[in-house]
Design a protein around this motif. Structure first.
Motif, mmCIF file in Angstrom:
data_model
loop_
_atom_site.group_PDB
_atom_site.id
_atom_site.type_symbol
_atom_site.label_atom_id
_atom_site.label_comp_id
_atom_site.label_asym_id
_atom_site.label_seq_id
_atom_site.Cartn_x
_atom_site.Cartn_y
_atom_site.Cartn_z
ATOM 1 N N GLU A 529 -8.421 12.884 -27.653
ATOM 2 C CA GLU A 529 -7.741 13.480 -28.901
ATOM 3 C C GLU A 529 -7.549 14.802 -28.323
ATOM 4 O O GLU A 529 -6.408 15.403 -28.943
ATOM 5 N N ASP A 532 -4.196 15.063 -26.510
ATOM 6 C CA ASP A 532 -3.172 14.923 -27.535
ATOM 7 C C ASP A 532 -2.592 15.953 -28.174
ATOM 8 O O ASP A 532 -1.385 16.301 -28.654
ATOM 9 N N ASP A 536 0.683 18.489 -28.668
ATOM 10 C CA ASP A 536 1.607 18.505 -29.898
ATOM 11 C C ASP A 536 2.075 19.976 -30.457
ATOM 12 O O ASP A 536 1.383 20.844 -30.438
#
Length: 579
Positions: A529, A532, A536
């Motif tokens: 996570e 990610d 972003d």
């Protein structure tokens, strides 16, 4: 008499208590209370209709209360944003009136809540109405600031002259009004301010029409019409250029940088439109400025950093070669340089930042307040690379160097800059594991004041404050604050995932981060996570101020924060210290 069932009686009672409490707390007229009690004994209404009417009245009063509270919050921010010279000018020749007393309270207290300000004021001025005084002070401050801007020339000066021309015409001083409008047109043309030029030209024609076009030939009238048409054309081009730049920035924020040829082609509509506008527009300062802004941001978006840097340099040269377009003080030029430095930081191009920092140093102005603003900006952009690299010792030395120039003059710096400096100082001491000092450095009033929730750094400051309390083992405070943040972010459609991960980690028992097997499970769960989140673009808006993913990794891998930040900077996978 209407017979009330217990359900409606209970609801009405609650509404009465809430309404009386709100009314008393904000000095509302007692007629509001009398309305409720009079309505309670009206036999013509059914119980349900009666309750709905009370609710409607309550919502109206609550709306008025929120408006007043919002204005008080704005007043607090406005006073705290004033420079030393602006405060001095405001105080000049003013007696000890109610609104001056309120100004003194805010200046002394700094960032406080509206309710606390109201309480302090009513204690000092028992017979004065807080709401009326706050509204009057807000208006008076804006008038004072406007009068300062009028004397600084530029856009404010031109608008001030337009108002004077209007007054002259109203007083039948027609020749003086027309002469002033002619001067405004010449000045607006010189500074390429086509909006003011259009307004002044239109006013001139309306006045000439009123006077039956004295000594104006048809050819001269057509020439004046042509000038208006040209102004409209230039305004349209300026607007379209601005629209394209705004669309580009919006796509960069919400879609991220280009990562494929297909994504690059998706920007072609903006690029072709911008090129077409640039080729058809006059070679004006504004057109070239907007073109370079668009180009540099587009090139950053597609990953062409060298060309983007060249575009930044051309933008800077454009300003350096055209000082007549700088404001007084040159805030816009400083904002452009700040934007360039911010972009360079976002793409981790720290080696090119000194060139633009030096441009900031070369700007000189007679205003002491402006020089402090410049010094604060230079300090921050020299500090950011050190913080991003995790070099906290060097960051501390730099802060000591700027103690006299910046840190000792925090009261002369605007509120947003104060938040940035306060946050950076707290991060330095977090990195040095001096959490008590970090707690002192983070302005406590900022963290807990809801009136500045719209500030970009508010959420960052609040999370950093949580880190400090977590490291100080104030777990009860951490738990309460986490719940408060969760309630807040649940109201927003778009929230940062990094906030949720941070809150999730901070709520965990510290023993989970000590135990080897628990920590390994946490690593396997969180690391994907975190990867990610770092990819972003939306998340990077929060991580730009401080990389919270690095702090999370320092906890779950049990490594120093400085090492985690260095790893993030060079994209080295973090290795666990399994002890």
């Amino acid at each position: 008499m209407v017979v009330w069932n217990s359900h409606y009686c209970h609801q009405l009672g609650c509404l009465k208590i809430m309404l009386v409490s709100y009314v008393n707390s904000l000095n509302f007229h007692q007629n509001y209370i009398f309305f409720i009690y009079r309505l309670s004994f009206t036999p013509k209404k059914t119980a349900k209709t009666h309750l709905l009417e009370i609710r409607k009245k309550f919502r109206t009063i609550a709306k008025n209360i929120l408006t007043i509270m919002k204005q008080s919050d704005s007043l607090i921010l406005l006073v705290n944003s004033l420079s030393k010279s602006e405060k001095r000018i405001f105080r000049m020749n003013r007696k000890d009136t109610d609104y001056v007393a309120l100004f003194d309270i805010i200046e002394k207290a700094g960032i406080i809540s509206s309710q606390e300000l109201k309480s302090k004021y009513e204690h000092k001025r028992e017979n004065s109405n807080f709401n009326v005084t706050a509204a009057y002070l807000y208006k008076t401050l804006l008038d004072s600031l406007l009068s300062l801007r009028e004397n600084q020339g530029g856009y404010y000066g031109l608008l001030n002259k337009i108002m004077k021309a209007s007054i002259l015409f109203e007083k039948s001083l027609f020749a003086d009004a027309l002469d002033l409008l002619e001067k405004i047109k010449k000045e607006a043309t010189l500074y390429e301010n086509y909006t003011v030029l259009l307004y002044a030209s239109r006013m001139e024609l309306e006045y000439l029409l009123f006077l039956n076009f004295p000594e104006i030939s048809e050819a001269k009238l057509i020439q004046k019409h042509f000038l208006i048409s040209e102004s409209l054309k230039n305004i349209r081009i300026e607007n379209e250029q601005s629209s394209l730049y705004e669309l580009l920035k919006h796509r960069m924020i919400y879609k991220g940088n280009v990562r494929s040829q297909k994504q690059k082609e998706a920007l072609n509509d903006l690029v072709f439109a911008e090129m077409s506008l640039t080729s058809s527009s006059k070679d004006s300062f504004d057109a070239r400025k907007r073109h370079q802004l668009f180009q540099s941001n587009y090139l950053i978006n597609i990953g062409d950093k060298e060309s983007a840097l060249q575009s930044f340099r051309e933008l800077n040269r454009l300003f350096e070669n055209n000082p007549q377009f700088w404001a007084d003080p040159p805030f816009y030029y400083v904002a452009v340089l700040e934007g360039i430095l911010d972009n360079l930081r976002s793409i981790k191009n720290y080696s090119e930042m000194p060139y633009f920092i030096e441009r900031l140093r070369k700007i000189k102005h007679h205003s002491a307040g402006f020089q402090v603003h410049l010094a604060a900006l230079i300090f921050l952009y020299e500090l950011y690379p050190l913080l991003d690299r995790g070099d906290f010792a060097a960051a501390k030395k730099l802060s000591e160097k700027y103690n006299d120039k910046v840190l000792s003059k925090m009261d002369q710096i605007n509120l947003l800059r104060q938040i940035e400096i306060s946050l950076c100082m707290a991060l330095i001491h977090i990195g040095l594991r001096d959490y008590k000092r970090a707690q002192k450095m983070l302005i406590n009033e900022i963290v807990h004041n809801s009136s500045i929730q719209t500030f970009p750094l508010y959420r960052t400051a609040r999370l950093v404050n949580l880190i400090i309390h977590y490291e100080l083992d104030n777990m009860e405070y951490v738990s309460t604050e986490c719940r408060s943040i969760k309630r807040e972010i649940s109201k927003h459609e778009k929230v940062y995932r990094s906030e949720r991960v941070m809150i999730s980690l901070l709520k965990k028992n510290k023993s989970e981060l000590i135990n080897r097997s628990s920590r390994e499970k946490l690593q396997h769960k969180i690391e994907p996570e975190l990867r990610d989140i770092r990819k972003d673009m939306f998340e990077n808006q929060l991580l730009k101020s401080f990389d919270f993913t690095a702090w999370i990794e320092s906890k779950i891998y049990r490594i120093p924060l400085s090492e985690a930040l260095k790893n993030r900077l060079v994209n080295i996978p973090t290795q666990s210290v399994l002890v």
